[in-house]
Design a protein around this motif. Structure first.
Motif, short mmCIF file in Angstrom:
data_model
loop_
_atom_site.label_atom_id
_atom_site.label_comp_id
_atom_site.label_asym_id
_atom_site.label_seq_id
_atom_site.Cartn_x
_atom_site.Cartn_y
_atom_site.Cartn_z
N GLU A 99 0.87 -1.18 0.00
CA GLU A 99 0.00 0.00 0.00
C GLU A 99 0.90 1.23 0.00
O GLU A 99 1.82 1.33 0.81
CB GLU A 99 -0.89 0.00 1.24
CG GLU A 99 -1.84 1.20 1.28
CD GLU A 99 -2.62 1.27 2.58
OE1 GLU A 99 -3.61 0.52 2.71
OE2 GLU A 99 -2.25 2.07 3.45
N ASN B 285 1.37 5.40 0.07
CA ASN B 285 0.87 6.77 0.27
C ASN B 285 1.84 7.67 -0.49
O ASN B 285 3.00 7.83 -0.10
CB ASN B 285 0.86 7.11 1.76
CG ASN B 285 0.23 8.47 2.03
OD1 ASN B 285 0.31 9.36 1.19
ND2 ASN B 285 -0.40 8.62 3.18
N SER C 257 -8.12 8.15 -2.15
CA SER C 257 -7.68 6.78 -1.89
C SER C 257 -6.46 6.42 -2.77
O SER C 257 -5.49 5.83 -2.30
CB SER C 257 -8.85 5.83 -2.15
OG SER C 257 -8.44 4.52 -1.91
N GLN D 200 -3.67 5.63 -0.30
CA GLN D 200 -3.71 4.20 0.06
C GLN D 200 -3.82 3.32 -1.18
O GLN D 200 -4.63 2.40 -1.22
CB GLN D 200 -4.88 3.89 1.03
CG GLN D 200 -5.75 5.08 1.36
CD GLN D 200 -6.95 4.77 2.22
OE1 GLN D 200 -7.92 4.22 1.72
NE2 GLN D 200 -6.92 5.13 3.48
#
Length: 403
Positions: A258, A260, A326, A330
């Motif tokens: 994931e 960021n 998102s 993420q």
């Protein structure tokens, strides 16, 4: 049978460094390096893209050890004995000044690994160290207080045996026969193979400050991220590959990460996007890159958020805003395999650290058997740290042999 006071198996960075330091401190000893290849110092040659990343400008032992996924605890004492500053002084003393790059990596001022190789070869010659190429070690055994070594080119006997053979499975096997526990080698520095629409056709794009988590693990890292032809690389990925070497190998290099991309939370990002919707109402989302992201990456993430290249900020609905937030904070990517990082192949694995006395780098099982470099279960992230482990271990071996 040829007799030598000290025999070093492996003509790489650690082997040469140990030999030179032993010879300097005791010129009366006869020293030989047994190297299986037709030339040595191959890793030195290709390191840092042929410039040789000698060490890293980190001068506090407690900070330096944090770059070693395996060896952090064990290297703290040794780094108090021989550390980055000592490495710099050692090379300067030999007429090879080093320089620091912005990211802390240190290279010879010449920007050529050949400078380091020439330095080692010249010192070895000057100190009458015998370097024997094409000597593949087939066996070694303890006979009384001596070590007998069989090679493809002849037999040797010595009082002190130094193993500096790097990640050589055949030497590990011989050490296993002596009762040493060898931790299975797995690759430690590698890039992630990812097939994903969001990073397709944009190789070379760099996001400067990302945070990456490997899902279902505690693995996490920060730093620059590079999109490549086959997936992702750069420090943030290489750090994960080093600290996760064993865990990711167990998963057969199939896992999810994931990312960021902007280091803001989902909610903070969403609030900022709502402000953009208000302030940039008439502009298209696709063309107004935000958060200092590379334009091509921003555009890919916009398209992945269920909008097209003509969608205006004013027309974004709640779902599209959430989708974009998102994607920015993420984004989940499937990793399916790994690629070796450049030619700098580093492995996690080797002689069990519990079986080594880190005051001397001597085997706890056999007297007068010493280890230096990557033959032991120590490895580091990229940036000159693996070489620093080699210099430190080899230097301490040289001191132990003379005591």
């Amino acid at each position: 049978m040829i007799q030598k006071d000290v025999i070093i198996v492996g003509g790489g960075a650690a082997g040469f460094f140990a030999a030179i330091n032993i010879a300097e401190q005791n010129p009366n000893l006869t020293i030989a390096i047994l190297e299986r290849g037709k030339e040595g110092l191959q890793k030195v040659k290709i390191s840092g893209g042929g410039r040789c990343n000698v060490t890293h400008a980190e001068f506090i032992p407690q900070e330096l050890v944090l770059n070693y996924p395996r060896g952090e605890k064990e290297l703290l004492g040794p780094f108090h004995q021989f550390m980055t500053g000592d490495t710099i002084a050692w090379f300067e003393n030999k007429g090879v000044p080093l320089k620091v790059e912005a990211d802390g990596r240190m290279f010879p001022e010449s920007d050529s690994s050949q400078t380091i190789i020439d330095c080692f070869l010249n010192e070895a010659k000057k100190l009458k160290i015998e370097v024997m190429y094409n000597h593949v070690v087939k066996a070694f055994e303890k006979v009384g207080v001596s070590w007998n070594i069989k090679t493809t080119e002849g037999e040797f006997t010595t009082g002190k045996l130094v193993i500096a053979s790097g990640s050589n499975p055949k030497i590990w096997k011989l050490l296993e026969n002596l009762g040493h526990n060898i931790l299975n080698p797995v690759p430690s520095l590698f890039t992630f193979d990812i097939k994903d629409e969001r990073i397709q056709d944009i190789p070379g794009v760099v996001a400067q400050h990302v945070t990456i988590k490997v899902l279902d693990t505690d693995l996490c890292s920060e730093g620059p991220l590079l999109i490549t032809h086959v997936g992702m690389s750069a420090p943030s990925i290489l750090k994960l590959s080093a600290f996760g070497a064993i865990e990711l190998a167990e998963r057969d290099y199939k896992f999810e990460i994931e990312i960021n991309f902007i280091n803001h939370s989902f909610q903070d990002c969403l609030n900022m996007l709502k402000e953009f919707k208000h302030n940039l109402a008439k502009k298209t989302v696709f063309k107004s890159t935000q958060f200092d992201l590379p334009k091509r990456l921003w555009q890919k993430l916009v398209l992945a958020s269920e909008m097209n290249s003509n969608t205006r900020w004013a027309d974004l609905n709640k779902q599209q805003l959430e989708n974009l937030s998102s994607q920015l904070t993420q984004a989940v990517f499937k990793v399916d395999g790994k690629s070796t990082f450049k030619e700098e192949f580093v492995t996690a694995g080797g002689v069990d650290l519990k079986e080594i006395n880190f005051k001397t780098f001597e085997s706890k099982l056999h007297k007068n058997l010493y280890f230096a470099g990557e033959v032991i279960n120590v490895d580091a992230i990229t940036g000159g740290f693996n070489f620093q482990n080699a210099w430190t271990g080899a230097y301490i071996v040289s001191k132990s042999i003379l005591e």
